[in-house]
Write a protein that holds these residues in place. Structure first.
Motif, PDB file in Angstrom:
ATOM      1  N   SER A 276      22.884  12.842  11.620  1.00 10.79           N
ATOM      2  CA  SER A 276      24.324  12.617  11.421  1.00 10.79           C
ATOM      3  C   SER A 276      24.595  11.718  10.222  1.00 10.79           C
ATOM      4  O   SER A 276      23.689  11.062   9.695  1.00 10.79           O
ATOM      5  CB  SER A 276      24.931  12.001  12.678  1.00 10.79           C
ATOM      6  N   CYS A 277      25.843  11.672   9.841  1.00 10.73           N
ATOM      7  CA  CYS A 277      26.216  10.895   8.645  1.00 10.73           C
ATOM      8  C   CYS A 277      25.805   9.433   8.777  1.00 10.73           C
ATOM      9  O   CYS A 277      25.243   8.851   7.837  1.00 10.73           O
ATOM     10  CB  CYS A 277      27.717  11.002   8.409  1.00 10.73           C
ATOM     11  N   ASN A 278      26.076   8.839   9.931  1.00  7.34           N
ATOM     12  CA  ASN A 278      25.717   7.430  10.108  1.00  7.34           C
ATOM     13  C   ASN A 278      24.207   7.247  10.170  1.00  7.34           C
ATOM     14  O   ASN A 278      23.671   6.284   9.615  1.00  7.34           O
ATOM     15  CB  ASN A 278      26.360   6.892  11.394  1.00  7.34           C
ATOM     16  N   THR A 279      23.517   8.156  10.829  1.00  3.49           N
ATOM     17  CA  THR A 279      22.052   8.043  10.926  1.00  3.49           C
ATOM     18  C   THR A 279      21.425   8.270   9.554  1.00  3.49           C
ATOM     19  O   THR A 279      20.431   7.615   9.201  1.00  3.49           O
ATOM     20  CB  THR A 279      21.512   9.040  11.964  1.00  3.49           C
TER      21      THR A 279
ATOM     22  N   ARG B 241      33.355   3.049  13.291  1.00  5.11           N
ATOM     23  CA  ARG B 241      33.441   4.477  12.944  1.00  5.11           C
ATOM     24  C   ARG B 241      34.886   4.903  12.743  1.00  5.11           C
ATOM     25  O   ARG B 241      35.769   4.500  13.504  1.00  5.11           O
ATOM     26  CB  ARG B 241      32.807   5.318  14.048  1.00  5.11           C
TER      27      ARG B 241
ATOM     28  N   ARG C 139      42.982  13.768  16.012  1.00  6.59           N
ATOM     29  CA  ARG C 139      42.056  12.768  16.541  1.00  6.59           C
ATOM     30  C   ARG C 139      42.588  11.356  16.447  1.00  6.59           C
ATOM     31  O   ARG C 139      43.567  11.087  15.761  1.00  6.59           O
ATOM     32  CB  ARG C 139      40.712  12.894  15.817  1.00  6.59           C
TER      33      ARG C 139
ATOM     34  N   HIS D 258      24.489   6.559  19.941  1.00  2.36           N
ATOM     35  CA  HIS D 258      23.411   7.548  19.711  1.00  2.36           C
ATOM     36  C   HIS D 258      22.615   7.273  18.448  1.00  2.36           C
ATOM     37  O   HIS D 258      21.529   7.811  18.241  1.00  2.36           O
ATOM     38  CB  HIS D 258      23.974   8.980  19.683  1.00  2.36           C
ATOM     39  N   HIS D 259      23.140   6.368  17.592  1.00  2.00           N
ATOM     40  CA  HIS D 259      22.519   6.214  16.276  1.00  2.00           C
ATOM     41  C   HIS D 259      21.132   5.572  16.338  1.00  2.00           C
ATOM     42  O   HIS D 259      20.242   5.957  15.580  1.00  2.00           O
ATOM     43  CB  HIS D 259      23.457   5.413  15.371  1.00  2.00           C
TER      44      HIS D 259
ATOM     45  N   LYS E   7      35.282   2.653  17.424  1.00  2.00           N
ATOM     46  CA  LYS E   7      36.137   3.596  16.697  1.00  2.00           C
ATOM     47  C   LYS E   7      37.438   2.917  16.336  1.00  2.00           C
ATOM     48  O   LYS E   7      38.010   2.193  17.164  1.00  2.00           O
ATOM     49  CB  LYS E   7      36.445   4.826  17.564  1.00  2.00           C
TER      50      LYS E   7
ATOM     51  N   HIS F  59      33.129   5.419   7.405  1.00  2.00           N
ATOM     52  CA  HIS F  59      32.572   4.514   8.409  1.00  2.00           C
ATOM     53  C   HIS F  59      32.138   3.222   7.694  1.00  2.00           C
ATOM     54  O   HIS F  59      31.827   3.249   6.502  1.00  2.00           O
ATOM     55  CB  HIS F  59      31.298   5.085   9.042  1.00  2.00           C
TER      56      HIS F  59
ATOM     57  N   GLN G 295      31.612   9.908   5.613  1.00  2.00           N
ATOM     58  CA  GLN G 295      31.118  10.819   6.654  1.00  2.00           C
ATOM     59  C   GLN G 295      31.145  12.281   6.245  1.00  2.00           C
ATOM     60  O   GLN G 295      30.342  13.085   6.700  1.00  2.00           O
ATOM     61  CB  GLN G 295      31.923  10.626   7.950  1.00  2.00           C
TER      62      GLN G 295
HETATM   63  O1  LIG Z   1      28.064  12.411  12.110  1.00  2.00           O
HETATM   64  C1  LIG Z   1      29.088  11.772  12.242  1.00  2.00           C
HETATM   65  O2  LIG Z   1      29.186  10.565  12.853  1.00  2.00           O
HETATM   66  P1  LIG Z   1      28.046   9.931  13.767  1.00  2.00           P
HETATM   67  O3  LIG Z   1      26.908   9.572  12.854  1.00  2.00           O
HETATM   68  O4  LIG Z   1      28.692   8.704  14.328  1.00  2.00           O
HETATM   69  O5  LIG Z   1      27.655  10.944  14.809  1.00  2.00           O
HETATM   70  C2  LIG Z   1      30.361  12.377  11.846  1.00  2.00           C
HETATM   71  O6  LIG Z   1      31.229  11.403  11.322  1.00  2.00           O
HETATM   72  C3  LIG Z   1      30.924  13.115  13.011  1.00  2.00           C
HETATM   73  O7  LIG Z   1      31.363  12.180  13.936  1.00  2.00           O
HETATM   74  P2  LIG Z   1      32.262  12.626  15.158  1.00  2.00           P
HETATM   75  O8  LIG Z   1      31.304  13.064  16.248  1.00  2.00           O
HETATM   76  O9  LIG Z   1      33.018  11.393  15.513  1.00  2.00           O
HETATM   77  O10 LIG Z   1      33.146  13.758  14.680  1.00  2.00           O
END
Ligand SMILES: O=C(OP(=O)(O)O)[C@H](O)COP(=O)(O)O
Ligand SMILES: NC(=O)C1=CN([C@@H]2O[C@H](COP(=O)(O)OP(=O)(O)OC[C@H]3O[C@@H](n4cnc5c(N)ncnc54)[C@H](OP(=O)(O)O)[C@@H]3O)[C@@H](O)[C@H]2O)C=CC1
Length: 337
Positions: free
Chosen positions: A139-142, A167, A177, A193-194, A213, A220, A301
């Motif tokens: 994911s973007c954060n990971t 986030r 959202r 989850h990161h 959030k 983010h 993101q």
């Molecule tokens: O990969 C993302 O975030 P994440 O690393 O927090 O899962 C994207 O911003 C998607 O996040 P979302 O699951 O809140 O749409």
């Protein structure tokens, strides 16, 4: 030329398609969507053959006057590799289709790590994706955390990383959202989850992550604390991070105080869609106290995973090694602020 198909042409898919089209060794053989909306029309205008992701909906595109090249299975058959950028969970449903056509597939961070052979970050574990059939670009954060932790781990060793991820509530186009007037612990239990996701890339790394959030759409922001085995000066860490091609150290003199100005800077620099492919680390936030490193970074993101998907294409096909691929991708896109 590597033939790349993109199944799912939304926030991530359309950016990956444009990035693939810019690569000297790749071509977009088609993109797939379920609805004939504005993105479908734009894909056709850009010259990407458009396929119906749900074959029964093919007539909807024809009724809307949008030319369709066929159903998604034809795209999968024509491609050397498919980038699946469908909404979370749909990639898992598509896996059997990719296997039926023996087409390697790259999934996104919304899919489970269990779905794939390898979770991928170009800087950290490129070579592990060689010959894999199913690879997940994290994911973007990971992705943002992996890019930062890889040089720290290699150079100093990491005793423990603690990260609070603030986030964004949704992407700018995700009008439904939120929150729109609140600050949410999200998830309210530890870990987010990161941390476990980072461990799919760095299995032995000791990391705790918390998520929140907020009512924002642009980027983010991470508050990072990394306890190091060897203690460097803050200046040495800044030099180390400045040498990483996908980290942008935001200089103090830029007077950039947040995501709004970062996006403005990206647009001033002519970035497509105002995208920021790099982690944005505030240079003056990089501090060392005893053996603790602290910093703030912002992550766009919608776009930081885009160069990673391009590299993952080469990684699964053995088309280049990590350094070659990262350099080729960076040059073709113009990575480096
Ligand atoms: O990969 C993302 O975030 P994440 O690393 O927090 O899962 C994207 O911003 C998607 O996040 P979302 O699951 O809140 O749409
Ligand atoms: N947005 C983000 O910030 C980030 C997202 N990710 C991950 O990337 C993945 C995609 O997310 P994102 O781009 O935001 O999602 P979007 O909703 O923006 O785009 C998804 C795309 O998939 C298409 N689609 C919907 N249903 C199907 C289906 N059944 N079969 C094929 N295609 C379908 C949609 O088409 P249509 O519109 O026609 O229905 C749309 O083109 C997710 O795993 C997400 O977690 C990773 C990093 C950051």
């Amino acid at each position: 030329m590597i033939k790349v198909g993109i199944n799912g042409y939304g926030t991530i898919g359309k950016r990956v398609a444009d990035a693939v089209a810019l690569q000297p060794d790749m071509e977009v053989v088609g993109v797939a969507k379920t609805r004939p909306n504005f993105e479908a029309e734009t894909a056709v205008e850009k010259g990407y053959p458009l396929y119906a992701a749900i074959e029964e909906r093919l007539p909807r595109f024809e009724e809307a006057g949008i030319e369709v090249a066929g159903g998604v299975e034809e795209l999968v058959e024509a491609a050397d590799v498919v980038v699946d950028a469908c909404p979370s969970g749909i990639g898992a449903e598509n896996k059997a289709m990719y296997e039926a056509y023996d087409t390697p597939a790259l999934y996104q961070g919304g899919e489970s790590a269990d779905l794939v052979d390898v979770s991928f970050n170009a800087r950290a574990n490129y070579s592990e994706a060689a010959d894999a059939d199913h690879v997940r670009v994290v994911s973007c954060n990971t992705t943002g955390l992996s890019r930062l932790l890889a040089p720290l781990q290699e150079t100093y060793g990491v005793k423990k990383a603690r990260v609070t991820l603030v986030r964004r509530g949704g992407d700018p186009g995700q009008t439904g959202r939120g929150p729109i007037n609140d600050i949410l612990p999200n998830p309210v239990t530890l870990p987010s989850h990161h941390g476990p996701d980072v461990n799919t890339i760095f299995p032995d790394l000791n990391i705790d992550t918390l998520g929140m959030k907020v009512p924002a759409t642009l980027m983010h922001t991470h508050s990072v604390n990394v306890q190091l085995e060897e203690v460097p000066t803050a200046e040495a860490v800044r030099d180390l991070l400045a040498g990483e091609s996908r980290l942008f150290l935001v200089p103090e003199r830029f007077d950039i105080d947040g995501a709004g100005k970062l996006k403005e800077y990206a647009m001033d620099r002519g970035r497509p869609r105002g995208d920021i492919w790099e982690n944005c680390v505030w240079e003056e936030s990089v501090s060392v106290e005893d053996d603790d490193l602290y910093l703030f970074q912002a992550i766009h993101q919608e776009s930081d995973v885009v160069p990673e998907n391009v590299d993952a294409v080469r990684a699964v096909l053995g088309a280049a090694d990590a350094d070659e691929s990262i350099e080729r991708t960076n040059d073709a896109l113009g990575v480096g602020l």
